[in-house]
Design an enzyme around this catalytic site. Structure first.
Site, PDB file in Angstrom:
ATOM      1  N   ASP A  19       0.826  -1.213   0.000  1.00 17.36           N
ATOM      2  CA  ASP A  19       0.000   0.000   0.000  1.00 17.36           C
ATOM      3  C   ASP A  19       0.862   1.265   0.000  1.00 17.36           C
ATOM      4  O   ASP A  19       1.968   1.269   0.547  1.00 17.36           O
ATOM      5  CB  ASP A  19      -0.930  -0.028   1.232  1.00 17.36           C
ATOM      6  CG  ASP A  19      -2.140   0.868   1.062  1.00 17.36           C
ATOM      7  OD1 ASP A  19      -2.347   1.394  -0.055  1.00 17.36           O
ATOM      8  OD2 ASP A  19      -2.881   1.062   2.048  1.00 17.36           O
ATOM      9  N   SER A  64      -7.539  -5.454  -5.520  1.00 15.41           N
ATOM     10  CA  SER A  64      -8.647  -6.026  -4.754  1.00 15.41           C
ATOM     11  C   SER A  64      -9.957  -5.958  -5.541  1.00 15.41           C
ATOM     12  O   SER A  64     -10.059  -5.201  -6.521  1.00 15.41           O
ATOM     13  CB  SER A  64      -8.811  -5.263  -3.432  1.00 15.41           C
ATOM     14  OG  SER A  64      -9.335  -3.973  -3.676  1.00 15.41           O
ATOM     15  N   GLU A  66     -12.428  -4.531  -4.545  1.00 13.47           N
ATOM     16  CA  GLU A  66     -12.882  -3.143  -4.326  1.00 13.47           C
ATOM     17  C   GLU A  66     -12.157  -2.151  -5.243  1.00 13.47           C
ATOM     18  O   GLU A  66     -12.687  -1.084  -5.555  1.00 13.47           O
ATOM     19  CB  GLU A  66     -12.668  -2.727  -2.868  1.00 13.47           C
ATOM     20  CG  GLU A  66     -13.611  -3.378  -1.870  1.00 13.47           C
ATOM     21  CD  GLU A  66     -13.291  -4.842  -1.550  1.00 13.47           C
ATOM     22  OE1 GLU A  66     -12.136  -5.264  -1.782  1.00 13.47           O
ATOM     23  OE2 GLU A  66     -14.195  -5.566  -1.092  1.00 13.47           O
ATOM     24  N   ASN A  67     -10.938  -2.502  -5.661  1.00 11.14           N
ATOM     25  CA  ASN A  67     -10.168  -1.577  -6.498  1.00 11.14           C
ATOM     26  C   ASN A  67     -10.808  -1.332  -7.873  1.00 11.14           C
ATOM     27  O   ASN A  67     -10.474  -0.362  -8.558  1.00 11.14           O
ATOM     28  CB  ASN A  67      -8.718  -2.051  -6.676  1.00 11.14           C
ATOM     29  CG  ASN A  67      -7.862  -1.905  -5.431  1.00 11.14           C
ATOM     30  OD1 ASN A  67      -6.962  -2.704  -5.187  1.00 11.14           O
ATOM     31  ND2 ASN A  67      -8.125  -0.893  -4.611  1.00 11.14           N
TER      32      ASN A  67
HETATM   33  C1  IPE Z   1      -5.587  -2.752  -0.495  1.00 10.66           C
HETATM   34  O1  IPE Z   1      -5.179  -1.424  -0.623  1.00 10.66           O
HETATM   35  C2  IPE Z   1      -5.505  -3.435  -1.816  1.00 10.66           C
HETATM   36  C3  IPE Z   1      -4.169  -3.573  -2.378  1.00 10.66           C
HETATM   37  C4  IPE Z   1      -3.030  -3.288  -1.806  1.00 10.66           C
HETATM   38  C5  IPE Z   1      -4.149  -4.128  -3.697  1.00 10.66           C
HETATM   39  P1  IPE Z   1      -6.237  -0.238  -0.756  1.00 10.66           P
HETATM   40  O2  IPE Z   1      -5.429   0.996  -0.771  1.00 10.66           O
HETATM   41  O3  IPE Z   1      -7.128  -0.487  -1.904  1.00 10.66           O
HETATM   42  O4  IPE Z   1      -7.067  -0.400   0.586  1.00 10.66           O
HETATM   43  P2  IPE Z   1      -8.024   0.627   1.350  1.00 10.66           P
HETATM   44  O5  IPE Z   1      -9.103   0.979   0.395  1.00 10.66           O
HETATM   45  O6  IPE Z   1      -7.203   1.811   1.724  1.00 10.66           O
HETATM   46  O7  IPE Z   1      -8.491  -0.124   2.538  1.00 10.66           O
HETATM   47  C1  IPE Z   2      -1.477   0.254  -3.419  1.00  9.53           C
HETATM   48  O1  IPE Z   2      -1.269   1.627  -3.443  1.00  9.53           O
HETATM   49  C2  IPE Z   2      -1.658  -0.332  -4.787  1.00  9.53           C
HETATM   50  C3  IPE Z   2      -3.029  -0.703  -5.132  1.00  9.53           C
HETATM   51  C4  IPE Z   2      -4.064  -0.672  -4.350  1.00  9.53           C
HETATM   52  C5  IPE Z   2      -3.245  -1.167  -6.498  1.00  9.53           C
HETATM   53  P1  IPE Z   2      -2.488   2.652  -3.493  1.00  9.53           P
HETATM   54  O2  IPE Z   2      -2.803   2.906  -4.923  1.00  9.53           O
HETATM   55  O3  IPE Z   2      -3.595   2.185  -2.658  1.00  9.53           O
HETATM   56  O4  IPE Z   2      -1.807   3.934  -2.849  1.00  9.53           O
HETATM   57  P2  IPE Z   2      -2.450   4.941  -1.793  1.00  9.53           P
HETATM   58  O5  IPE Z   2      -2.984   4.131  -0.669  1.00  9.53           O
HETATM   59  O6  IPE Z   2      -3.535   5.687  -2.510  1.00  9.53           O
HETATM   60  O7  IPE Z   2      -1.306   5.813  -1.393  1.00  9.53           O
HETATM   61 MG    MG Z   3      -4.072   2.392  -0.687  1.00  9.55          MG
END
Ligand code: IPE
Ligand code: IPE
Ligand code: MG
Length: 251
Positions: A19, A64, A66-67
């Site tokens: 993350d 995820s 959710e992503n």
């Molecule tokens: C969790 O990170 C999913 C991945 C690292 C792929 P997110 O950044 O999507 O999680 P939330 O939404 O902050 O919980």
């Molecule tokens: C994790 O980094 C990677 C994925 C979830 C694909 P983020 O994209 O969630 O980065 P932040 O949390 O917005 O900094």
């Molecule tokens: Mg994140």
């Protein structure tokens, strides 16, 4: 750092919630995707680091369920990046004995990503040093729901009786049927939550949170997490005294 680690207490399975890519990019006044692009070095470092200490399996949260709700431009960029990087890494996977695996709703991925993933899984299938699992379109609740459906189907067609459903059967019907339970879970970027990750498999995992943003993560950071893990006492419900007794019996 590496020589400070004990080799009799190596986590068999490490899971990482990678993350902080977006924040890493923003800190430099760049677009979020710049962070994702710069996450590759961290992935390589984590895999090599885990392999160096003798970890059997490393599982990475890459995307995820959710992503999918993120802006389309970011989702598309992530999918392209995945396809491109996977292909590019094949020689290193072969050199380092990395067997690639994937969990999640893989059919939801763009066709090109699915195809590349299949090819990479196939060419690395005989590697034995470490198993690297990418979690893609993965959500633990979705995994458990699909597991329940698979079990229900078996009961319906009489290949399984209700009385035979136990924890072992559940484990065998999860996407992670071929992996041991998670021993150590690492999450970067300071967030302290599980975000729908490996809920069944982490039932007894040790959790480790670090403020480092994922693109800055290096093998030394992994060793630090493993050192912390090795200094914890995993009691699995028993008392400390019981564990001391068991330890004396072994040594
Ligand atoms: C969790 O990170 C999913 C991945 C690292 C792929 P997110 O950044 O999507 O999680 P939330 O939404 O902050 O919980
Ligand atoms: C994790 O980094 C990677 C994925 C979830 C694909 P983020 O994209 O969630 O980065 P932040 O949390 O917005 O900094
Ligand atoms: Mg994140």
């Amino acid at each position: 750092m590496l020589n400070k680690l004990k080799n009799n207490k190596v986590p068999k399975h490490i899971a990482i919630i990678m993350d902080g890519n977006g924040r890493w990019a923003k800190k430099q006044g760049m677009a979020r995707i710049f962070g994702h692009r710069n996450a590759l070095t961290a992935v390589r470092e984590a895999v090599i680091g885990a392999s160096e200490i003798g970890t059997e399996a490393i599982t990475l949260y890459a995307f995820s369920t959710e992503n999918w709700s993120r802006p389309k431009i970011e989702v598309d960029a992530l999918m392209n990046l995945l396809t491109k990087s996977l292909k590019k890494e094949v020689p290193d996977f072969q050199k380092n004995g990395v067997k690639v695996n994937a969990i999640g709703r893989l059919n939801d991925l763009p066709k090109r990503a699915q195809q590349t993933l299949k090819e990479v899984i196939d060419v690395t299938k005989n590697n034995t040093k470490i198993i690297l699992t990418f979690s893609l379109s993965y959500g633990s609740r979705e995994e458990i729901t699909s597991c329940i459906k698979k079990i229900a189907e078996k009961v319906k067609n009489s290949t399984l009786s209700i009385n035979d459903i136990d924890e072992e059967i559940v484990q065998q019907n999860l996407y992670t049927y071929n992996l041991p339970d998670v021993d150590l879970m690492i999450r970067t970027s300071g967030e302290q939550r599980l975000s729908n990750y490996l809920l069944w498999q982490m039932a007894y995992a040790e959790l480790y949170f670090t403020d480092i943003l994922w693109p800055d993560f290096r093998r030394e950071d992994l060793y630090k997490a493993v050192e912390t893990y090795q200094n914890r006492e995993r009691r699995f419900g028993k008392t400390s005294e019981q564990l001391d007794g068991e330890h004396e019996q072994i040594t």
